[in-house]
Design an enzyme around this catalytic site. Structure first.
Site, PDB file in Angstrom:
ATOM      1  N   CYS A  63       0.837  -1.198   0.000  1.00  0.00           N
ATOM      2  CA  CYS A  63       0.000   0.000   0.000  1.00  0.00           C
ATOM      3  C   CYS A  63       0.873   1.248   0.000  1.00  0.00           C
ATOM      4  CB  CYS A  63      -0.914   0.014   1.227  1.00  0.00           C
ATOM      5  SG  CYS A  63      -2.384  -0.990   1.025  1.00  0.00           S
ATOM      6  N   HIS A  64       0.515   2.208  -0.863  1.00  0.00           N
ATOM      7  CA  HIS A  64       1.260   3.463  -0.935  1.00  0.00           C
ATOM      8  C   HIS A  64       0.803   4.423   0.161  1.00  0.00           C
ATOM      9  CE1 HIS A  64       1.532   1.741  -4.979  1.00  0.00           C
ATOM     10  NE2 HIS A  64       2.641   2.441  -5.136  1.00  0.00           N
ATOM     11  N   GLU A  99      -7.522   0.989   2.694  1.00  0.00           N
ATOM     12  CA  GLU A  99      -7.591   1.846   3.877  1.00  0.00           C
ATOM     13  C   GLU A  99      -8.950   1.717   4.567  1.00  0.00           C
ATOM     14  OE1 GLU A  99      -4.107   3.163   1.734  1.00  0.00           O
ATOM     15  OE2 GLU A  99      -6.128   2.634   1.071  1.00  0.00           O
ATOM     16  N   ASP A 113     -12.477  -7.260  21.202  1.00  0.00           N
ATOM     17  CA  ASP A 113     -11.659  -7.288  22.414  1.00  0.00           C
ATOM     18  C   ASP A 113     -12.412  -6.714  23.614  1.00  0.00           C
ATOM     19  OD1 ASP A 113      -9.009  -7.513  23.841  1.00  0.00           O
ATOM     20  OD2 ASP A 113      -9.294  -5.332  23.950  1.00  0.00           O
TER      21      ASP A 113
END
Length: 302
Positions: A63-64, A99, A113
């Protein structure tokens, strides 16, 4: 990493979702009443999603790094499920699907969690891309395989056989990539009358697009803009401004190109530089979006 230096900045959007499924109504009630022992799962998940979106290139190798210019994180409860939605916007050369998915997945993991102490059977389900806009996915709407196109190489040396043409062939190959099938190709001299007569001939034969390559520089024989301009009825300055701007981001001398563009009757005329690299960059800068001119209401394909 994949080379994206040839791409242009465009607005790109993506929406991704993730589902966290509880095993009981009591868990959902604790979520709604903000009584989960570890805290407000919505606020913790939202903050974590924002961090994840911005840090995607740090943890996913291909990923850039890119400018994240908007992120929205929302939640919806349906029965025993919490649906997380992450929307990301950027103006850049590559998309933000990963993203958005990274943000949704991390938000779901944080939620998991925080819920596991009160629900041993909570699950993360269905992390997926819901929608994307911009980039290649939008390009198909400009494609029209019915267009008649011509590529004209203006070069004394290529016309005399002293050197091989590369720019015209590169343009023709690029047009084929955009599914144009009816492409005429020829090489002519850098001659004012010849350039004009060539344009007129294609126009009279109902060609939709003519791309001249060569003769846009500053030598005494570079006369393509002078020959073409009098035959253009409606100039479109933004076309070649875009090509020059694209070129200048890669090599400063692109500012010296004098190319012009516009309609001669119903024929779109473009004038590109004569080097293969500059011609390829002009194609990258303008296509397929420039083909939108043929979708306008007052323009009928020949």
């Amino acid at each position: 990493m994949v080379d994206i230096t040839h791409k242009s900045f465009t607005l790109r959007k993506a929406i991704a979702t993730a589902t966290v499924k509880a095993s009981s109504a009591e868990t959902i009630l604790a979520i709604e009443n903000r009584t989960v022992p570890k805290g407000d799962i919505f606020e913790f998940s939202r903050a974590s999603a924002l961090f994840a979106v911005k840090k995607t290139s740090d943890v996913i190798p291909d990923c850039h790094p890119l400018p994240v210019e908007f992120t929205s994180v929302t939640f919806k409860i349906e029965d025993l499920s919490v649906i997380i939605s992450v929307e990301v916007h950027t103006i850049y050369k590559t998309g933000v699907e990963v993203e958005a998915m990274h943000g949704a997945s991390v938000a779901a993991l944080v939620m998991y969690d925080m819920l596991k102490p009160i629900d041993k059977h909570v699950e993360i389900q269905n992390i997926r891309l819901l929608e994307k806009q911009g980039g290649k996915s939008d390009n198909n709407k400009f494609i029209n395989s019915e267009l008649k196109a011509a590529v004209v190489v203006c070069s004394d040396s290529a016309f005399k056989g002293e050197k091989e043409d590369t720019s015209g062939k590169a343009i023709s190959d690029a047009l084929e990539k955009y599914q144009l099938k009816n492409i005429d190709y020829q090489i002519i001299e850098d001659d004012f009358k010849t350039i004009q007569s060539t344009l007129i001939n294609y126009k009279e034969n109902n060609f939709d697009l003519i791309i001249f390559t060569g003769g846009t520089g500053l030598s005494s024989r570079d006369i393509t803009p002078e020959a073409v301009s009098p035959l253009i009825d409606r100039h479109i300055p933004g076309i070649m401004e875009t090509a020059r701007n694209y070129g200048q981001q890669r090599i400063k001398t692109a500012m010296l190109s004098r190319g012009v563009a516009g309609f001669s009757g119903k024929t779109l005329v473009l004038t590109f530089p004569g080097s293969k690299k500059a011609a390829e960059e002009s194609m990258e800068a303008l296509f397929p979006q420039v083909l939108h001119v043929f979708q306008l209401n007052d323009h009928q394909i020949h």
